[in-house]
Design a protein around this motif. Structure first.
Motif, PDB file in Angstrom:
ATOM      1  N   PHE A  64       0.803  -1.414  -0.073  1.00 26.70           N
ATOM      2  CA  PHE A  64       0.178   0.154  -0.010  1.00 26.70           C
ATOM      3  C   PHE A  64       0.880   1.148   0.113  1.00 26.70           C
ATOM      4  CE2 PHE A  64      -2.872  -3.394   1.142  1.00 26.70           C
ATOM      5  CZ  PHE A  64      -4.287  -2.734   0.780  1.00 26.70           C
ATOM      6  N   GLY A  65       2.057   1.235   0.570  1.00 27.30           N
ATOM      7  CA  GLY A  65       2.911   2.290   0.588  1.00 27.30           C
ATOM      8  C   GLY A  65       3.721   2.311  -0.739  1.00 27.30           C
ATOM      9  N   GLY A  66       3.977   1.286  -1.185  1.00 27.23           N
ATOM     10  CA  GLY A  66       5.127   1.363  -2.261  1.00 27.23           C
ATOM     11  C   GLY A  66       4.337   1.415  -3.792  1.00 27.23           C
ATOM     12  N   ALA A  67       3.286   0.351  -3.948  1.00 27.60           N
ATOM     13  CA  ALA A  67       2.563   0.618  -4.997  1.00 27.60           C
ATOM     14  C   ALA A  67       1.299   1.244  -4.947  1.00 27.60           C
ATOM     15  CB  ALA A  67       2.033  -1.048  -5.151  1.00 27.60           C
ATOM     16  N   TYR A  68       1.631   2.687  -4.524  1.00 27.28           N
ATOM     17  CA  TYR A  68       0.584   3.362  -4.112  1.00 27.28           C
ATOM     18  C   TYR A  68      -0.348   3.996  -5.508  1.00 27.28           C
ATOM     19  CZ  TYR A  68       4.016   7.013  -4.744  1.00 27.28           C
ATOM     20  OH  TYR A  68       5.075   7.945  -5.344  1.00 27.28           O
ATOM     21  N   TRP A  69       0.270   4.056  -6.644  1.00 30.09           N
ATOM     22  CA  TRP A  69      -0.408   4.439  -7.836  1.00 30.09           C
ATOM     23  C   TRP A  69      -1.408   3.536  -8.178  1.00 30.09           C
ATOM     24  CZ3 TRP A  69      -0.787   9.295  -8.680  1.00 30.09           C
ATOM     25  CH2 TRP A  69       0.420  10.130  -8.792  1.00 30.09           C
ATOM     26  N   LEU A  70      -1.155   2.179  -7.918  1.00 27.58           N
ATOM     27  CA  LEU A  70      -2.094   0.916  -8.152  1.00 27.58           C
ATOM     28  C   LEU A  70      -3.338   1.207  -7.247  1.00 27.58           C
ATOM     29  CD1 LEU A  70      -3.004  -1.431  -9.628  1.00 27.58           C
ATOM     30  CD2 LEU A  70      -1.724  -2.746  -8.071  1.00 27.58           C
ATOM     31  N   TRP A  71      -3.179   1.387  -6.083  1.00 30.12           N
ATOM     32  CA  TRP A  71      -4.019   1.302  -5.007  1.00 30.12           C
ATOM     33  C   TRP A  71      -4.914   2.568  -4.898  1.00 30.12           C
ATOM     34  CZ3 TRP A  71      -5.747  -2.844  -3.253  1.00 30.12           C
ATOM     35  CH2 TRP A  71      -4.729  -3.785  -2.886  1.00 30.12           C
ATOM     36  N   MET A  72      -4.322   3.736  -5.424  1.00 31.37           N
ATOM     37  CA  MET A  72      -4.863   5.158  -5.391  1.00 31.37           C
ATOM     38  C   MET A  72      -6.044   5.051  -6.398  1.00 31.37           C
ATOM     39  SD  MET A  72      -4.127   7.003  -2.975  1.00 31.37           S
ATOM     40  CE  MET A  72      -4.839   8.701  -3.608  1.00 31.37           C
ATOM     41  N   ILE A  73      -5.429   4.598  -7.660  1.00 32.64           N
ATOM     42  CA  ILE A  73      -6.513   4.513  -8.746  1.00 32.64           C
ATOM     43  C   ILE A  73      -7.645   3.566  -8.435  1.00 32.64           C
ATOM     44  CG2 ILE A  73      -6.717   3.756 -11.128  1.00 32.64           C
ATOM     45  CD1 ILE A  73      -3.912   4.263 -11.650  1.00 32.64           C
ATOM     46  N   ILE A  74      -7.441   2.564  -7.613  1.00 33.42           N
ATOM     47  CA  ILE A  74      -8.367   1.641  -7.159  1.00 33.42           C
ATOM     48  C   ILE A  74      -9.522   2.360  -6.272  1.00 33.42           C
ATOM     49  CG2 ILE A  74      -9.173  -0.314  -5.936  1.00 33.42           C
ATOM     50  CD1 ILE A  74      -6.517  -1.652  -6.921  1.00 33.42           C
ATOM     51  N   LEU A  75      -8.871   3.333  -5.402  1.00 34.92           N
ATOM     52  CA  LEU A  75      -9.731   3.869  -4.484  1.00 34.92           C
ATOM     53  C   LEU A  75     -10.354   5.017  -5.193  1.00 34.92           C
ATOM     54  CD1 LEU A  75      -7.315   3.905  -1.088  1.00 34.92           C
ATOM     55  CD2 LEU A  75      -9.424   2.854  -1.724  1.00 34.92           C
ATOM     56  N   PHE A  76      -9.812   5.576  -6.147  1.00 33.16           N
ATOM     57  CA  PHE A  76     -10.253   6.811  -6.757  1.00 33.16           C
ATOM     58  C   PHE A  76     -11.651   6.205  -7.768  1.00 33.16           C
ATOM     59  CE2 PHE A  76     -10.631   9.539 -10.660  1.00 33.16           C
ATOM     60  CZ  PHE A  76     -11.021  10.616  -9.854  1.00 33.16           C
ATOM     61  N   THR A  77     -11.665   4.997  -8.075  1.00 35.50           N
ATOM     62  CA  THR A  77     -12.597   4.842  -8.963  1.00 35.50           C
ATOM     63  C   THR A  77     -13.818   4.279  -8.116  1.00 35.50           C
ATOM     64  OG1 THR A  77     -11.891   2.331  -8.921  1.00 35.50           O
ATOM     65  CG2 THR A  77     -11.220   3.844 -10.818  1.00 35.50           C
ATOM     66  N   PHE A  78     -13.494   3.770  -7.109  1.00 37.44           N
ATOM     67  CA  PHE A  78     -14.484   3.509  -6.004  1.00 37.44           C
ATOM     68  C   PHE A  78     -15.119   4.719  -5.216  1.00 37.44           C
ATOM     69  CE2 PHE A  78     -12.991  -0.810  -5.967  1.00 37.44           C
ATOM     70  CZ  PHE A  78     -14.200  -1.626  -5.453  1.00 37.44           C
ATOM     71  N   VAL A  79     -14.351   5.875  -5.230  1.00 41.20           N
ATOM     72  CA  VAL A  79     -15.079   7.208  -4.911  1.00 41.20           C
ATOM     73  C   VAL A  79     -15.887   7.695  -6.032  1.00 41.20           C
ATOM     74  CG1 VAL A  79     -14.301   9.556  -4.348  1.00 41.20           C
ATOM     75  CG2 VAL A  79     -13.060   7.729  -3.071  1.00 41.20           C
ATOM     76  N   LEU A  80     -15.500   7.706  -7.148  1.00 41.18           N
ATOM     77  CA  LEU A  80     -16.171   7.901  -8.472  1.00 41.18           C
ATOM     78  C   LEU A  80     -17.553   7.256  -8.350  1.00 41.18           C
ATOM     79  CD1 LEU A  80     -13.862   8.372 -11.563  1.00 41.18           C
ATOM     80  CD2 LEU A  80     -15.280  10.137 -10.227  1.00 41.18           C
ATOM     81  N   GLN A  81     -17.470   5.880  -7.955  1.00 43.46           N
ATOM     82  CA  GLN A  81     -18.625   5.180  -7.820  1.00 43.46           C
ATOM     83  C   GLN A  81     -19.801   5.703  -6.783  1.00 43.46           C
ATOM     84  OE1 GLN A  81     -18.852   1.753  -5.346  1.00 43.46           O
ATOM     85  NE2 GLN A  81     -19.713   0.448  -7.216  1.00 43.46           N
ATOM     86  N   ALA A  82     -19.283   6.143  -5.561  1.00 39.62           N
ATOM     87  CA  ALA A  82     -20.186   6.694  -4.533  1.00 39.62           C
ATOM     88  C   ALA A  82     -20.784   7.938  -4.890  1.00 39.62           C
ATOM     89  CB  ALA A  82     -19.288   6.757  -3.404  1.00 39.62           C
ATOM     90  N   VAL A  83     -19.908   8.650  -5.442  1.00 36.15           N
ATOM     91  CA  VAL A  83     -20.438  10.008  -6.018  1.00 36.15           C
ATOM     92  C   VAL A  83     -21.601  10.038  -6.883  1.00 36.15           C
ATOM     93  CG1 VAL A  83     -19.846  12.410  -7.232  1.00 36.15           C
ATOM     94  CG2 VAL A  83     -18.375  11.264  -5.064  1.00 36.15           C
ATOM     95  N   SER A  84     -21.093   9.155  -7.919  1.00 32.41           N
ATOM     96  CA  SER A  84     -21.927   8.903  -9.004  1.00 32.41           C
ATOM     97  C   SER A  84     -23.540   8.196  -8.688  1.00 32.41           C
ATOM     98  CB  SER A  84     -21.580   7.801 -10.219  1.00 32.41           C
ATOM     99  OG  SER A  84     -20.338   8.317 -10.600  1.00 32.41           O
ATOM    100  N   TYR A  85     -23.632   7.372  -7.791  1.00 30.76           N
ATOM    101  CA  TYR A  85     -24.817   6.998  -7.059  1.00 30.76           C
ATOM    102  C   TYR A  85     -25.571   8.105  -6.764  1.00 30.76           C
ATOM    103  CZ  TYR A  85     -24.073   1.891  -7.533  1.00 30.76           C
ATOM    104  OH  TYR A  85     -23.911   0.570  -7.984  1.00 30.76           O
ATOM    105  N   GLU A  86     -25.172   9.239  -6.035  1.00 27.38           N
ATOM    106  CA  GLU A  86     -25.618  10.027  -5.134  1.00 27.38           C
ATOM    107  C   GLU A  86     -26.086  11.128  -5.812  1.00 27.38           C
ATOM    108  OE1 GLU A  86     -26.800   9.534  -2.360  1.00 27.38           O
ATOM    109  OE2 GLU A  86     -25.834   7.834  -2.073  1.00 27.38           O
ATOM    110  N   PHE A  87     -25.172  11.517  -7.082  1.00 22.66           N
ATOM    111  CA  PHE A  87     -25.599  12.851  -7.651  1.00 22.66           C
ATOM    112  C   PHE A  87     -26.105  12.579  -9.120  1.00 22.66           C
ATOM    113  CE2 PHE A  87     -22.429  13.992  -4.443  1.00 22.66           C
ATOM    114  CZ  PHE A  87     -23.222  15.174  -3.922  1.00 22.66           C
ATOM    115  N   GLN A  88     -26.207  11.242  -9.789  1.00 23.32           N
ATOM    116  CA  GLN A  88     -26.887  11.419 -11.247  1.00 23.32           C
ATOM    117  C   GLN A  88     -27.982  11.808 -11.514  1.00 23.32           C
ATOM    118  OE1 GLN A  88     -27.372   7.314 -12.654  1.00 23.32           O
ATOM    119  NE2 GLN A  88     -26.721   6.639 -10.561  1.00 23.32           N
ATOM    120  N   ASN A  89     -29.173  11.835 -10.546  1.00 24.63           N
ATOM    121  CA  ASN A  89     -30.287  12.477 -10.887  1.00 24.63           C
ATOM    122  C   ASN A  89     -30.571  13.320  -9.719  1.00 24.63           C
ATOM    123  OD1 ASN A  89     -31.355  10.618 -13.044  1.00 24.63           O
ATOM    124  ND2 ASN A  89     -31.026   8.804 -11.574  1.00 24.63           N
TER     125      ASN A  89
END
Length: 407
Positions: A82-107
Protein backbone atom coordinates in the motif's frame (compact mmCIF):
# COMPACT_ATOMS: atom_id res chain seq x y z
CA UNK A 1 -2.97 -24.46 22.98
CA UNK A 2 -2.98 -21.52 20.56
CA UNK A 3 0.55 -21.20 19.19
CA UNK A 4 2.13 -18.35 17.27
CA UNK A 5 2.30 -20.56 14.18
CA UNK A 6 -1.44 -21.26 14.43
CA UNK A 7 -2.20 -17.56 14.75
CA UNK A 8 -0.14 -16.72 11.67
CA UNK A 9 -1.99 -19.32 9.61
CA UNK A 10 -5.33 -18.35 11.13
CA UNK A 11 -4.96 -14.70 10.19
CA UNK A 12 -3.87 -15.54 6.67
CA UNK A 13 -7.10 -17.55 6.45
CA UNK A 14 -9.14 -14.56 7.69
CA UNK A 15 -7.47 -12.18 5.24
CA UNK A 16 -7.99 -14.70 2.43
CA UNK A 17 -11.66 -15.08 3.33
CA UNK A 18 -12.15 -11.32 3.23
CA UNK A 19 -10.43 -11.22 -0.16
CA UNK A 20 -12.72 -13.99 -1.42
CA UNK A 21 -15.82 -12.16 -0.19
CA UNK A 22 -14.55 -8.99 -1.87
CA UNK A 23 -14.25 -10.75 -5.22
CA UNK A 24 -17.82 -12.05 -4.87
CA UNK A 25 -19.12 -8.58 -3.99
CA UNK A 26 -17.58 -7.22 -7.18
CA UNK A 27 -20.89 -8.21 -8.76
CA UNK A 28 -21.78 -4.55 -8.12
CA UNK A 29 -18.99 -3.44 -10.44
CA UNK A 30 -19.78 -6.21 -12.90
CA UNK A 31 -23.43 -5.25 -13.24
CA UNK A 32 -22.53 -1.58 -13.67
CA UNK A 33 -20.05 -2.52 -16.41
CA UNK A 34 -22.96 -4.21 -18.24
CA UNK A 35 -25.24 -1.21 -17.71
CA UNK A 36 -25.94 -0.54 -21.39
CA UNK A 37 -26.23 -4.12 -22.61
CA UNK A 38 -28.25 -5.34 -19.61
CA UNK A 39 -30.41 -2.30 -18.97
CA UNK A 40 -30.86 -1.14 -22.54
CA UNK A 41 -33.46 1.60 -22.09
CA UNK A 42 -33.19 4.48 -19.63
CA UNK A 43 -35.70 2.79 -17.33
CA UNK A 44 -33.76 -0.47 -17.60
CA UNK A 45 -30.51 1.28 -16.71
CA UNK A 46 -32.14 2.84 -13.66
CA UNK A 47 -33.32 -0.60 -12.57
CA UNK A 48 -29.77 -1.92 -12.79
CA UNK A 49 -28.32 1.11 -10.99
CA UNK A 50 -30.89 0.93 -8.20
CA UNK A 51 -30.32 -2.80 -7.86
CA UNK A 52 -26.55 -2.42 -7.40
CA UNK A 53 -27.08 0.80 -5.45
CA UNK A 54 -28.53 -1.26 -2.63
CA UNK A 55 -25.30 -3.19 -2.25
CA UNK A 56 -22.37 -0.96 -3.21
CA UNK A 57 -21.67 -0.15 0.45
CA UNK A 58 -21.06 -3.85 1.14
CA UNK A 59 -18.32 -3.95 -1.49
CA UNK A 60 -16.64 -0.75 -0.36
CA UNK A 61 -16.80 -1.73 3.32
CA UNK A 62 -15.31 -5.15 2.57
CA UNK A 63 -12.49 -3.51 0.60
CA UNK A 64 -11.67 -1.26 3.57
CA UNK A 65 -11.95 -4.18 6.01
CA UNK A 66 -9.65 -6.28 3.82
CA UNK A 67 -7.03 -3.53 3.92
CA UNK A 68 -7.50 -3.05 7.66
CA UNK A 69 -7.11 -6.76 8.38
CA UNK A 70 -3.90 -6.82 6.36
CA UNK A 71 -2.60 -3.80 8.26
CA UNK A 72 -3.32 -5.36 11.65
CA UNK A 73 -2.10 -8.89 10.93
CA UNK A 74 0.65 -8.44 8.31
CA UNK A 75 1.84 -4.82 8.67
CA UNK A 76 4.99 -5.26 6.60
CA UNK A 77 2.88 -6.21 3.58
CA UNK A 78 0.64 -3.22 4.18
CA UNK A 79 3.56 -0.81 4.31
CA UNK A 80 5.28 -2.45 1.34
CA UNK A 81 2.33 -2.81 -1.03
CA UNK A 82 0.00 0.00 0.00
CA UNK A 83 2.93 2.32 0.63
CA UNK A 84 5.06 1.30 -2.37
CA UNK A 85 2.49 0.44 -5.05
CA UNK A 86 0.44 3.50 -4.16
CA UNK A 87 -0.43 4.49 -7.74
CA UNK A 88 -2.17 1.16 -8.25
CA UNK A 89 -4.10 1.41 -4.98
CA UNK A 90 -4.89 5.10 -5.40
CA UNK A 91 -6.46 4.47 -8.79
CA UNK A 92 -8.54 1.64 -7.29
CA UNK A 93 -9.73 3.87 -4.44
CA UNK A 94 -10.37 6.79 -6.79
CA UNK A 95 -12.66 4.71 -9.00
CA UNK A 96 -14.57 3.56 -5.92
CA UNK A 97 -14.98 7.18 -4.79
CA UNK A 98 -16.28 8.02 -8.26
CA UNK A 99 -18.75 5.18 -7.86
CA UNK A 100 -20.09 6.53 -4.58
CA UNK A 101 -20.42 10.05 -5.95
CA UNK A 102 -22.11 8.79 -9.12
CA UNK A 103 -24.83 6.95 -7.23
CA UNK A 104 -25.73 9.99 -5.18
CA UNK A 105 -25.59 12.77 -7.78
CA UNK A 106 -26.60 11.34 -11.15
CA UNK A 107 -30.28 12.27 -10.77
CA UNK A 108 -29.96 15.17 -8.32
CA UNK A 109 -31.42 18.54 -9.22
CA UNK A 110 -28.72 20.88 -10.44
CA UNK A 111 -26.57 18.09 -11.90
CA UNK A 112 -25.04 20.13 -14.73
CA UNK A 113 -22.95 17.16 -15.93
CA UNK A 114 -26.03 15.09 -16.71
CA UNK A 115 -26.92 11.52 -15.66
CA UNK A 116 -24.92 9.92 -18.45
CA UNK A 117 -21.65 11.37 -17.15
CA UNK A 118 -22.12 9.66 -13.82
CA UNK A 119 -23.30 6.49 -15.53
CA UNK A 120 -20.02 6.55 -17.44
CA UNK A 121 -18.17 6.77 -14.10
CA UNK A 122 -20.09 3.71 -12.87
CA UNK A 123 -19.08 1.78 -15.98
CA UNK A 124 -15.48 2.97 -15.55
CA UNK A 125 -15.42 1.68 -11.97
CA UNK A 126 -17.04 -1.54 -13.18
CA UNK A 127 -14.13 -2.14 -15.55
CA UNK A 128 -11.10 -0.70 -13.73
CA UNK A 129 -12.05 -1.86 -10.23
CA UNK A 130 -12.10 -5.61 -10.98
CA UNK A 131 -9.16 -5.36 -13.41
CA UNK A 132 -6.84 -3.63 -10.92
CA UNK A 133 -7.99 -5.64 -7.90
CA UNK A 134 -7.52 -8.83 -9.90
CA UNK A 135 -4.08 -7.63 -10.91
CA UNK A 136 -3.23 -6.90 -7.28
CA UNK A 137 -4.24 -10.45 -6.30
CA UNK A 138 -2.17 -11.87 -9.16
CA UNK A 139 0.96 -10.26 -7.70
CA UNK A 140 0.65 -12.74 -4.81
CA UNK A 141 1.76 -15.33 -7.36
CA UNK A 142 3.67 -13.30 -9.94
CA UNK A 143 5.54 -11.02 -7.52
CA UNK A 144 6.16 -7.30 -7.38
CA UNK A 145 9.18 -5.05 -7.80
CA UNK A 146 10.06 -4.05 -4.23
CA UNK A 147 12.93 -4.25 -1.77
CA UNK A 148 12.67 -4.75 1.99
CA UNK A 149 15.75 -3.63 3.90
CA UNK A 150 15.75 -5.97 6.88
CA UNK A 151 19.12 -4.52 7.92
CA UNK A 152 17.25 -1.38 8.96
CA UNK A 153 15.30 -3.25 11.64
CA UNK A 154 16.43 -3.77 15.21
CA UNK A 155 14.82 -6.01 17.77
CA UNK A 156 13.04 -3.82 20.29
CA UNK A 157 13.62 -6.22 23.17
CA UNK A 158 17.38 -6.46 22.72
CA UNK A 159 20.11 -3.81 22.67
CA UNK A 160 22.06 -3.18 19.48
CA UNK A 161 20.91 -6.39 17.73
CA UNK A 162 20.48 -5.75 14.04
CA UNK A 163 18.54 -8.06 11.75
CA UNK A 164 20.63 -8.85 8.79
CA UNK A 165 19.42 -10.98 6.64
CA UNK A 166 16.11 -12.80 6.75
CA UNK A 167 17.42 -16.01 8.33
CA UNK A 168 18.46 -14.11 11.49
CA UNK A 169 14.91 -12.86 11.82
CA UNK A 170 13.53 -16.38 11.72
CA UNK A 171 16.23 -17.66 14.04
CA UNK A 172 15.36 -14.98 16.56
CA UNK A 173 11.75 -16.19 16.50
CA UNK A 174 10.43 -12.68 16.04
CA UNK A 175 8.07 -11.01 13.61
CA UNK A 176 8.45 -7.74 11.79
CA UNK A 177 6.19 -5.96 14.28
CA UNK A 178 8.51 -6.87 17.17
CA UNK A 179 11.24 -4.84 15.54
CA UNK A 180 11.65 -1.10 15.21
CA UNK A 181 13.62 0.86 12.64
CA UNK A 182 17.24 1.32 13.75
CA UNK A 183 16.96 4.96 12.68
CA UNK A 184 14.72 7.16 10.57
CA UNK A 185 15.32 5.18 7.41
CA UNK A 186 13.17 3.57 4.75
CA UNK A 187 12.29 -0.04 5.54
CA UNK A 188 10.72 -1.03 2.22
CA UNK A 189 10.69 0.73 -1.12
CA UNK A 190 9.59 0.20 -4.68
CA UNK A 191 12.47 -0.62 -6.99
CA UNK A 192 11.26 1.64 -9.80
CA UNK A 193 9.25 4.82 -10.31
CA UNK A 194 6.03 3.16 -11.49
CA UNK A 195 4.89 2.41 -7.92
CA UNK A 196 2.76 -0.61 -8.77
CA UNK A 197 1.66 0.15 -12.31
CA UNK A 198 4.53 -1.98 -13.64
CA UNK A 199 2.54 -5.06 -12.59
CA UNK A 200 0.19 -4.39 -15.51
CA UNK A 201 3.10 -4.95 -17.91
CA UNK A 202 3.15 -8.61 -16.85
CA UNK A 203 0.83 -10.47 -19.28
CA UNK A 204 -0.09 -13.05 -16.62
CA UNK A 205 -1.23 -10.30 -14.26
CA UNK A 206 -3.41 -8.91 -17.04
CA UNK A 207 -4.83 -12.36 -17.83
CA UNK A 208 -5.85 -12.88 -14.21
CA UNK A 209 -7.20 -9.32 -14.01
CA UNK A 210 -9.31 -9.88 -17.14
CA UNK A 211 -10.60 -13.14 -15.66
CA UNK A 212 -11.82 -11.17 -12.63
CA UNK A 213 -13.40 -8.53 -14.91
CA UNK A 214 -15.49 -11.10 -16.79
CA UNK A 215 -16.25 -13.00 -13.59
CA UNK A 216 -17.59 -9.80 -12.02
CA UNK A 217 -19.74 -9.23 -15.11
CA UNK A 218 -21.17 -12.74 -14.88
CA UNK A 219 -21.93 -12.30 -11.17
CA UNK A 220 -23.43 -8.87 -11.81
CA UNK A 221 -25.81 -10.18 -14.46
CA UNK A 222 -26.81 -13.10 -12.22
CA UNK A 223 -27.42 -10.75 -9.29
CA UNK A 224 -29.62 -8.38 -11.28
CA UNK A 225 -31.60 -11.36 -12.61
CA UNK A 226 -32.20 -12.38 -9.01
CA UNK A 227 -32.95 -8.89 -7.69
CA UNK A 228 -34.97 -7.22 -10.47
CA UNK A 229 -38.45 -8.09 -11.66
CA UNK A 230 -38.25 -7.10 -15.30
CA UNK A 231 -39.09 -9.35 -18.23
CA UNK A 232 -36.71 -7.65 -20.67
CA UNK A 233 -33.75 -8.12 -18.34
CA UNK A 234 -34.74 -11.74 -17.73
CA UNK A 235 -34.77 -12.38 -21.47
CA UNK A 236 -31.33 -10.84 -21.94
CA UNK A 237 -29.76 -12.69 -19.02
CA UNK A 238 -28.93 -16.10 -20.65
CA UNK A 239 -27.24 -14.54 -23.67
CA UNK A 240 -25.23 -12.04 -21.63
CA UNK A 241 -24.17 -14.63 -19.05
CA UNK A 242 -22.91 -16.93 -21.78
CA UNK A 243 -21.16 -14.10 -23.65
CA UNK A 244 -19.18 -13.17 -20.51
CA UNK A 245 -18.73 -16.68 -19.09
CA UNK A 246 -16.82 -17.89 -22.15
CA UNK A 247 -13.98 -15.31 -21.93
CA UNK A 248 -13.94 -15.69 -18.13
CA UNK A 249 -13.38 -19.43 -18.39
CA UNK A 250 -10.80 -18.94 -21.13
CA UNK A 251 -8.75 -16.49 -19.07
CA UNK A 252 -9.21 -18.36 -15.77
CA UNK A 253 -8.31 -21.82 -17.07
CA UNK A 254 -5.30 -20.38 -18.90
CA UNK A 255 -4.05 -18.74 -15.73
CA UNK A 256 -4.79 -21.77 -13.55
CA UNK A 257 -2.71 -24.02 -15.82
CA UNK A 258 0.09 -21.44 -15.78
CA UNK A 259 -0.10 -21.23 -11.97
CA UNK A 260 0.14 -24.96 -11.42
CA UNK A 261 3.14 -25.30 -13.75
CA UNK A 262 5.09 -22.17 -12.79
CA UNK A 263 7.92 -21.89 -10.30
CA UNK A 264 6.96 -20.64 -6.87
CA UNK A 265 8.82 -19.29 -3.87
CA UNK A 266 9.24 -21.26 -0.67
CA UNK A 267 11.04 -20.44 2.57
CA UNK A 268 13.26 -22.79 4.52
CA UNK A 269 13.36 -23.36 8.27
CA UNK A 270 16.11 -20.72 8.43
CA UNK A 271 13.89 -18.18 6.63
CA UNK A 272 15.77 -18.21 3.32
CA UNK A 273 13.61 -17.74 0.22
CA UNK A 274 14.21 -20.36 -2.48
CA UNK A 275 12.70 -21.06 -5.89
CA UNK A 276 10.68 -24.28 -6.01
CA UNK A 277 9.50 -25.74 -9.34
CA UNK A 278 5.70 -26.13 -9.56
CA UNK A 279 5.35 -24.85 -6.01
CA UNK A 280 1.60 -24.21 -6.18
CA UNK A 281 0.89 -27.65 -7.61
CA UNK A 282 2.97 -29.10 -4.78
CA UNK A 283 0.98 -27.03 -2.30
CA UNK A 284 -2.24 -28.41 -3.70
CA UNK A 285 -0.98 -31.97 -3.34
CA UNK A 286 0.32 -31.27 0.17
CA UNK A 287 -3.04 -29.79 1.17
CA UNK A 288 -5.66 -32.06 -0.47
CA UNK A 289 -8.48 -30.30 1.39
CA UNK A 290 -7.61 -27.09 -0.46
CA UNK A 291 -7.71 -29.03 -3.73
CA UNK A 292 -11.18 -30.32 -2.82
CA UNK A 293 -12.35 -26.79 -1.99
CA UNK A 294 -10.98 -25.51 -5.30
CA UNK A 295 -12.73 -28.21 -7.33
CA UNK A 296 -15.97 -27.69 -5.42
CA UNK A 297 -15.78 -23.95 -6.05
CA UNK A 298 -15.17 -24.32 -9.78
CA UNK A 299 -18.05 -26.80 -10.15
CA UNK A 300 -20.36 -24.51 -8.17
CA UNK A 301 -19.51 -21.53 -10.40
CA UNK A 302 -20.17 -23.60 -13.51
CA UNK A 303 -23.46 -24.83 -12.05
CA UNK A 304 -24.61 -21.28 -11.37
CA UNK A 305 -23.73 -20.26 -14.93
CA UNK A 306 -25.47 -23.32 -16.35
CA UNK A 307 -28.69 -22.60 -14.44
CA UNK A 308 -28.83 -19.06 -15.79
CA UNK A 309 -28.17 -20.14 -19.38
CA UNK A 310 -30.22 -23.31 -19.73
CA UNK A 311 -32.83 -23.23 -16.95
CA UNK A 312 -34.53 -19.92 -17.43
CA UNK A 313 -37.25 -20.65 -14.89
CA UNK A 314 -34.57 -20.87 -12.17
CA UNK A 315 -32.09 -18.30 -13.43
CA UNK A 316 -32.61 -16.16 -10.33
CA UNK A 317 -30.89 -18.87 -8.26
CA UNK A 318 -27.69 -18.81 -10.30
CA UNK A 319 -26.09 -16.04 -8.24
CA UNK A 320 -26.08 -18.14 -5.06
CA UNK A 321 -24.39 -21.16 -6.64
CA UNK A 322 -21.90 -19.03 -8.55
CA UNK A 323 -21.32 -16.68 -5.61
CA UNK A 324 -20.60 -19.50 -3.16
CA UNK A 325 -18.30 -21.09 -5.74
CA UNK A 326 -16.38 -17.83 -6.21
CA UNK A 327 -15.80 -17.42 -2.46
CA UNK A 328 -14.53 -20.99 -2.09
CA UNK A 329 -12.37 -20.82 -5.24
CA UNK A 330 -10.67 -17.50 -4.39
CA UNK A 331 -10.19 -18.62 -0.78
CA UNK A 332 -8.47 -21.79 -2.01
CA UNK A 333 -6.17 -19.86 -4.34
CA UNK A 334 -5.14 -17.44 -1.60
CA UNK A 335 -4.46 -20.31 0.82
CA UNK A 336 -2.16 -21.80 -1.83
CA UNK A 337 -0.35 -18.44 -1.93
CA UNK A 338 0.32 -18.16 1.80
CA UNK A 339 0.28 -21.57 3.45
CA UNK A 340 2.66 -24.52 3.14
CA UNK A 341 5.87 -22.49 3.58
CA UNK A 342 5.13 -20.22 0.64
CA UNK A 343 6.20 -16.61 0.08
CA UNK A 344 2.84 -14.94 -0.52
CA UNK A 345 4.35 -11.71 -1.88
CA UNK A 346 7.45 -12.52 -3.92
CA UNK A 347 9.91 -9.79 -4.79
CA UNK A 348 11.11 -9.71 -8.38
CA UNK A 349 13.81 -7.19 -7.44
CA UNK A 350 15.37 -9.07 -4.53
CA UNK A 351 14.35 -12.66 -3.80
CA UNK A 352 15.23 -12.43 -0.10
CA UNK A 353 12.89 -9.44 0.29
CA UNK A 354 9.89 -11.67 -0.42
CA UNK A 355 7.23 -11.62 2.28
CA UNK A 356 5.89 -14.65 4.14
CA UNK A 357 3.36 -15.07 6.91
CA UNK A 358 6.37 -15.54 9.23
CA UNK A 359 8.48 -12.47 8.46
CA UNK A 360 5.68 -9.94 7.86
CA UNK A 361 3.17 -10.64 10.63
CA UNK A 362 2.29 -8.77 13.80
CA UNK A 363 3.48 -9.81 17.24
CA UNK A 364 2.00 -12.81 18.99
CA UNK A 365 0.25 -10.54 21.47
CA UNK A 366 -1.44 -8.58 18.67
CA UNK A 367 -2.51 -11.67 16.76
CA UNK A 368 -3.76 -13.36 19.91
CA UNK A 369 -5.77 -10.31 20.99
CA UNK A 370 -7.31 -9.98 17.53
CA UNK A 371 -8.10 -13.70 17.55
CA UNK A 372 -10.50 -13.28 20.45
CA UNK A 373 -12.04 -10.22 18.84
CA UNK A 374 -12.50 -12.15 15.58
CA UNK A 375 -14.84 -14.56 17.37
CA UNK A 376 -17.46 -11.81 17.06
CA UNK A 377 -17.30 -11.99 13.26
CA UNK A 378 -20.07 -14.63 12.94
CA UNK A 379 -22.46 -12.24 14.70
CA UNK A 380 -21.53 -9.48 12.27
CA UNK A 381 -22.06 -11.83 9.33
CA UNK A 382 -25.44 -12.84 10.73
CA UNK A 383 -26.46 -9.18 10.84
CA UNK A 384 -25.28 -8.69 7.25
CA UNK A 385 -27.38 -11.67 6.12
CA UNK A 386 -30.38 -10.28 8.00
CA UNK A 387 -29.93 -6.82 6.45
CA UNK A 388 -29.41 -8.32 2.99
CA UNK A 389 -32.64 -10.34 3.22
CA UNK A 390 -34.54 -7.32 4.51
CA UNK A 391 -33.34 -5.20 1.58
CA UNK A 392 -34.14 -7.89 -0.99
CA UNK A 393 -37.45 -9.02 0.50
CA UNK A 394 -39.22 -7.65 -2.57
CA UNK A 395 -37.79 -7.69 -6.08
CA UNK A 396 -37.08 -4.29 -7.59
CA UNK A 397 -39.50 -3.15 -10.31
CA UNK A 398 -40.28 -0.05 -12.35
CA UNK A 399 -42.70 1.26 -9.69
CA UNK A 400 -39.91 1.61 -7.13
CA UNK A 401 -37.60 3.65 -9.35
CA UNK A 402 -40.39 6.23 -9.66
CA UNK A 403 -39.85 6.91 -5.95
CA UNK A 404 -38.12 10.20 -5.25
CA UNK A 405 -35.55 8.35 -3.09
CA UNK A 406 -34.41 6.15 -5.97
CA UNK A 407 -31.00 6.62 -7.61
Amino acid sequence: MITYDFLQHYWWFIVSLLGALLVFLLFVQGANACLNSLGGTEDGKRLVINSTGRKWEFTFTTLVTFGGAFFASFPLFYSTSFGGAYWLWMIILFTFVLQAVSYEFQNKLGNFLGPRTFQFFLVLNGLLGPLLLGGAVATFFEGSNFIVQFDNFTISQLDNFTISPLDNLAAAGLSSSEMVPSSNVVISRWANASHGLDALLNPWVLIFGLAVVFLARVLGILYVANNVNDETIRQRTPRLVLANAVPFLLFFVTYLIHLLLKDGYAYTAEGTIVVEPMKYLNNMLDMPYVLCFLLFGIVSVLWGIGIAVWRKDEQDKGIWYAGAGVVVTVLSLLLLAGWSHTAYYPSTADLQSSLTIINSCSSEFTLRTMFWVSLLVPFVLAYIVYAWRAIDRKKLDSKEIADGHAY
